[in-house]
Design a protein around this motif. Structure first.
Motif, PDB file in Angstrom:
ATOM      1  N   LEU A  80       0.831  -1.261   0.099  1.00 20.16           N
ATOM      2  CA  LEU A  80      -0.077   0.052  -0.182  1.00 20.16           C
ATOM      3  C   LEU A  80       0.813   1.447   0.050  1.00 20.16           C
ATOM      4  CD1 LEU A  80      -2.753  -1.136   2.650  1.00 20.16           C
ATOM      5  CD2 LEU A  80      -2.830  -0.984   0.107  1.00 20.16           C
ATOM      6  N   TYR A  81       2.025   1.400   0.883  1.00 22.74           N
ATOM      7  CA  TYR A  81       2.866   2.241   0.705  1.00 22.74           C
ATOM      8  C   TYR A  81       3.481   2.542  -0.549  1.00 22.74           C
ATOM      9  CZ  TYR A  81       7.194   4.888   1.472  1.00 22.74           C
ATOM     10  OH  TYR A  81       8.070   5.764   1.435  1.00 22.74           O
ATOM     11  N   THR A 127       0.822   3.813  -3.008  1.00 27.79           N
ATOM     12  CA  THR A 127       0.478   5.392  -2.846  1.00 27.79           C
ATOM     13  C   THR A 127       1.723   6.310  -3.284  1.00 27.79           C
ATOM     14  OG1 THR A 127      -0.830   4.879  -0.715  1.00 27.79           O
ATOM     15  CG2 THR A 127      -0.415   7.025  -0.684  1.00 27.79           C
ATOM     16  N   ARG A 128       2.894   5.888  -2.872  1.00 34.10           N
ATOM     17  CA  ARG A 128       3.989   6.780  -3.105  1.00 34.10           C
ATOM     18  C   ARG A 128       4.186   6.808  -4.806  1.00 34.10           C
ATOM     19  NH1 ARG A 128       8.677   9.310  -2.068  1.00 34.10           N
ATOM     20  NH2 ARG A 128      10.522   8.963  -3.349  1.00 34.10           N
ATOM     21  N   GLN A 185       1.673   6.852  -7.056  1.00 32.30           N
ATOM     22  CA  GLN A 185       0.616   7.573  -7.448  1.00 32.30           C
ATOM     23  C   GLN A 185       1.023   9.097  -7.200  1.00 32.30           C
ATOM     24  OE1 GLN A 185      -1.879   6.712  -9.527  1.00 32.30           O
ATOM     25  NE2 GLN A 185      -0.677   5.055  -9.562  1.00 32.30           N
ATOM     26  N   TRP A 186       1.715   9.291  -5.819  1.00 35.48           N
ATOM     27  CA  TRP A 186       1.968  10.853  -5.671  1.00 35.48           C
ATOM     28  C   TRP A 186       3.154  10.994  -6.465  1.00 35.48           C
ATOM     29  CZ3 TRP A 186       1.433  15.091  -3.372  1.00 35.48           C
ATOM     30  CH2 TRP A 186       2.585  15.937  -3.045  1.00 35.48           C
ATOM     31  N   LEU A 218      -5.620  11.553  -7.775  1.00 29.41           N
ATOM     32  CA  LEU A 218      -4.527  10.982  -6.799  1.00 29.41           C
ATOM     33  C   LEU A 218      -5.037   9.959  -5.894  1.00 29.41           C
ATOM     34  CD1 LEU A 218      -1.706  11.349  -5.665  1.00 29.41           C
ATOM     35  CD2 LEU A 218      -2.727  13.141  -4.256  1.00 29.41           C
ATOM     36  N   LEU A 219      -6.637  10.106  -5.639  1.00 26.18           N
ATOM     37  CA  LEU A 219      -7.343   9.278  -4.767  1.00 26.18           C
ATOM     38  C   LEU A 219      -7.857   8.194  -5.678  1.00 26.18           C
ATOM     39  CD1 LEU A 219      -8.793  11.682  -2.321  1.00 26.18           C
ATOM     40  CD2 LEU A 219      -6.528  10.355  -1.976  1.00 26.18           C
ATOM     41  N   LEU A 278      -5.679   5.166  -6.764  1.00 24.33           N
ATOM     42  CA  LEU A 278      -5.394   4.232  -5.653  1.00 24.33           C
ATOM     43  C   LEU A 278      -6.292   2.812  -5.559  1.00 24.33           C
ATOM     44  CD1 LEU A 278      -4.511   6.329  -2.524  1.00 24.33           C
ATOM     45  CD2 LEU A 278      -3.036   5.443  -4.228  1.00 24.33           C
TER      46      LEU A 278
END
Length: 873
Positions: free
Chosen positions: A440-441, A444-445, A447-448, A470-471, A474
């Protein structure tokens, strides 16, 4: 003792010298390879920036000097090795120039523009089919359903030498049902085509259609002349292109006999599997854009990597079975199988730039794994970049090139440096939890990183960004990657087997697979629609100030650097300043920056909208639009494709006043498109035409002779005097109903006339006998012979006149007699058909305007007019 010691040291010295020599040689080789991998694409890509293509002695001098630098740099020592970089870049530039010159030479000569040619062509693309909007192109007495089809074709023999083997972009209007099913990818046809030189509207901050055609290698555009002879099918579709169309038909259910239900998400499946977005509904396109998930339909690393992984597993299985009977390298066959599968899928998907980049990087990874060698991610990235620009030197003209490589560069840079060490626990349950947390990290990273890295390119290219992406990504990326794409690929394999061996698996397995994918995609789109309602979607974001753009790029670079890099957190300073500036000014910008617009200047830009009219006026923070250009039944609109992008590129966030001169489609057709993307404060229209503003709830006033309106405040204000029409009791649809406005700013006078005929011109001359000369006149009715009478010329006495017309349009505007009439009066003449958008800018009390022509920008594919020696835009 000394002899023994010396003798004992000799072998050691020899070993050390050997190691040092091999290390230096390895470093030198690595340095040379790095220089070549980065220098070559830099040189090839630079050709897109050239104002002219060097030819003759200049071109050969470039090659000789570059080759000399390469030879000297290869064998030089110390700083002399840097000569290799300009040498390789120069050779790359030479390759790009040679390729670009070949594309320019292949274009249809302008003397043949609008000519008819009986040709034999091969369809080389998936036809884009839509319901016919007019009866244009249909034979007399023909009834039944008809379609408009767009396709790419290659000219076969017999044909004129300047057309043989050329690639054409063709439209066929009013295609009957029977011929629609015969027009397949790979089919051969004998038809009469009216061809035109590749030409498009040229405006600042807008899509460059000519560059897009050039990058695709299109030599001419045209349409089928069905009335000059019914197109004849010469050979049925066959080959790889026909196979792609069979797959597309299979996804929609057309290839399965007796199939009763319709696959509702077949267009999305075709986009995911084949890279074909032609059938996507406008609502779906808008939803994906607003939610920042349009990239899911781009054939990229997710798709190619998954196919390569499947091929790798299949190869290992085959290798294991063969290994039971004879020895075999355990990695060779899996690597070959993976590469073949990835390459085949890339071809099936149409080989877009993103897929080419993913395929090359996949090949580098497989070769490194096979040879047990460590190849840096940067080297693989540079190799993919060099290979793509070698194959397509004009790829940097494509926005997808920057988005694809930009996203990968951000990920490589963001994940470089220190690695995140996953937690190691003895308990299996805790280990599983930590793996989920790390997954998950990383999701998320990643996508950021992609969001931040593409923020500036999205603002510069598309004038907007989706914050909800951005959300939503995910959830959307794993959804497509794990639940949709594997099953869709399996359906593609089943369809392929059904094509090669008819009847196998299609009847039982294929419907189950397609129904599952259809269900999943429907749920995904519903989820995105719900997310669009809850989270802020697409937001207009334009970066006009070059300083702000530079600071934004620096901030992005700092933000994507790995943790621990000195000064990394300074990247958060600019976003904070932008938030304060947005709060204070209502638009993105630094709190200390100067607001857009200059009250000491007035700019009037006659946009290039083809056979239509659209004018943008700015002074200070005040903006005015006079007419919105044309629209087409296919959904294209000059309002959202030309007028709005131009305004946003100039820093305009909302239009203070919008004037519709009259109701003709070439003047008011772009209204809906403009209102959909740009807020407007007030409107003006003649008579009953103001009803067109009612749906947008915009306050509207009539334009009626004898009244005036002042737009803006203080230094940026300008005045509009209405000269025509005299009454509001009219429809506003006729040319004679056109609003005629005199724009005045600090003594400068601009006359806007719509499409008034000569009769109205004579009325104006009689009603305003003391009318002073104007600095600029936008010629009525595009320079038609029915307008621009001698009475108008003598009454207005324009210093400059602009004709807004289409390039070699069948209407023939402007008429030669009209041009001669203005020239005899001493007016300086401008034509958007030849010059692109024409911009006039007056500063302060200066009498002379600064004039810029869009087609005079430094682009080698533009046909510059003679005036380009004096003006640039």
């Amino acid at each position: 003792m000394s002899v023994l010691t010396g003798a004992g040291r000799d072998p050691v010295h020899r070993v050390l010298e050997s190691l040092n020599t091999s290390t230096v040689n390895a470093f030198t080789t690595q340095w040379v390879v790095s220089v070549c991998l980065w220098g070559w694409p830099a040189g090839v890509g630079a050709v897109s920036l050239l104002p002219h293509l060097p030819q003759g002695a200049t071109y050969w001098l470039l090659l000789v000097v570059s080759s000399t630098c390469c030879i000297c740099g290869r064998w030089a020592s110390s700083w002399g090795r840097w000569l290799l970089l300009p040498g390789v870049a120069g050779l790359g530039l030479g390759w790009g120039i040679w390729h670009a010159q070949g594309l320019m030479d292949a274009r249809l000569p302008e003397v043949q523009h609008g000519s008819d040619f009986p040709l034999t062509v091969e369809v080389v693309s998936l036809p884009e089919v839509s319901p016919a909007t007019f009866r244009f192109g249909r034979a007399e007495g023909e009834s039944g359903p008809a379609y408009d089809i767009r396709f790419t074709a290659r000219v076969n023999a017999p044909a004129p030498a300047f057309l043989l083997d050329r690639t054409l972009s063709v439209r066929w209007y009013g295609v009957p049902e029977a011929q629609r099913h015969q027009l397949r990818n790979g089919s051969h046809w004998r038809m009469t085509l009216r061809l035109k030189t590749p030409r498009g509207s040229i405006n600042p901050h807008t899509f460059d259609y000519e560059a897009w055609l050039l990058q695709r290698g299109i030599a001419a555009t045209g349409y089928v002349r069905s009335r000059d002879g019914v197109p004849e099918l010469v050979a049925e579709g066959r080959g790889f292109g026909y196979f792609r169309e069979v797959l597309r038909d299979g996804l929609s259910g057309q290839s399965r006999e007796g199939e009763g239900q319709v696959i509702t998400q077949a267009p999305v499946m075709a986009a995911l599997l084949l890279g074909d977005r032609s059938d996507l509904e406008p609502e779906t396109r808008e939803l994906l854009r607003n939610t920042g998930t349009a990239h899911l339909l781009a054939i990229s690393g997710l798709h190619v990597g998954m196919v390569a992984a499947i091929g790798l597993l299949l190869g290992r299985l085959i290798s294991w079975l063969i290994g039971l009977y004879r020895p075999l390298s355990p990695g060779l066959l899996p690597a070959i199988t993976a590469l073949l599968c990835a390459g085949s899928y890339t071809l099936v998907a149409g080989a877009p730039l993103s897929a080419q980049r993913a395929l090359i990087m996949t090949a580098v990874l497989l070769l490194a794994w096979l040879w047990r060698r460590r190849i840096g991610a940067g080297s693989g990235f540079a190799l993919a970049l060099a290979a793509v620009v070698t194959w397509q030197p004009l790829a940097p003209l494509n926005a997808g090139f920057w988005l694809s490589f930009g996203a990968v560069a951000g990920l490589l840079l963001g994940y470089s440096g220190r690695l995140r060490i996953p937690a190691t626990e003895n308990v299996d349950e805790k280990r599983f939890k930590f793996r989920i947390r790390d997954w998950l990290y990383n999701l998320t990273r990643s996508q950021w990183l992609i969001f931040v890295c593409l923020l500036v390119p999205s603002a510069l290219i598309f004038s907007g960004v989706s914050f909800s992406g951005l959300l939503l990504n995910l959830m959307a990326i794993p959804w497509v990657g794990f639940l949709v794409l594997p099953v869709l690929l399996l359906a593609g394999v089943v369809l392929s087997l059904g094509y090669l061996f008819p009847g196998i698996l299609n009847g039982s397995v294929l419907p189950v697979l397609l129904n599952y994918v259809d269900w999943q995609l429907s749920c995904l789109l519903d989820f995105l629609a719900a997310g669009e309602q809850l989270a802020p979607g697409w937001q207009p974001l334009t970066i006009v100030d070059p300083l702000l753009a530079g600071l934004a790029l620096l901030a992005v670079l700092l933000l994507i650097l790995p943790r621990g890099f000195p000064g990394r957190y300074l990247g958060y300073v600019l976003p904070v300043l932008l938030v304060f500036g947005w709060t204070a000014r209502g638009e993105p910008g630094l709190p200390v920056s100067v607001p857009d617009g200059n009250g000491e200047s007035l700019s009037v830009t006659v946009l290039d909208v083809g056979q239509g009219l659209a004018i943008a006026v700015r002074s200070g923070g005040t903006s005015l639009v006079f007419d919105t250009g044309i629209d087409s039944p296919s959904g294209w609109s000059a309002g959202d494709s030309i007028v709005a992008p131009y305004l946003r590129g100039e820093g305009v966030r909302r239009v203070d006043a919008l004037i519709l001169s009259h109701g003709d489609r070439d003047h008011a057709g772009g209204l809906a498109g403009l209102l959909a993307v740009m807020p407007v404060d007030r409107g003006f229209a003649p008579g009953q035409l103001k009803a067109r503003f009612s749906e947008a709830a915009i306050p509207t006033e009539p334009c009626i002779a004898g009244t005036s309106v002042v737009l803006g405040k203080q230094a940026g204000a300008f005045k509009l005097d209405w000269l025509w029409p005299e009454s509001t009791a009219l429809t506003g649809e006729e040319n004679a109903h056109s609003c005629v406005a005199l724009l005045q700013w600090r003594g400068h006078r601009i006359l806007l006339t719509g499409d008034i005929p000569a009769s109205v011109e004579r009325r104006l001359a009689s009603q305003y006998p003391d009318f002073a000369a104007v600095d600029l006149l936008v010629a009525p009715h595009h320079g038609s012979r029915s307008s621009s009478s001698l009475a108008l010329v003598q009454w207005a006495r324009p210093g400059r006149v602009v004709f807004s017309a289409g390039f070699r349009h069948h209407f023939g505007h402007p008429h030669p007699d009209v041009v001669e009439r203005f020239a005899a009066a001493g007016s300086q003449i401008f034509n958007t058909a030849e010059m692109g958008a024409v911009r006039f800018e007056w500063s302060g009390e200066a009498e002379n305007a600064v004039i810029r022509l869009a087609r005079c920008r430094n682009r080698f594919w533009y046909k510059n007019s003679a005036l380009c020696e004096d003006w640039r835009m």
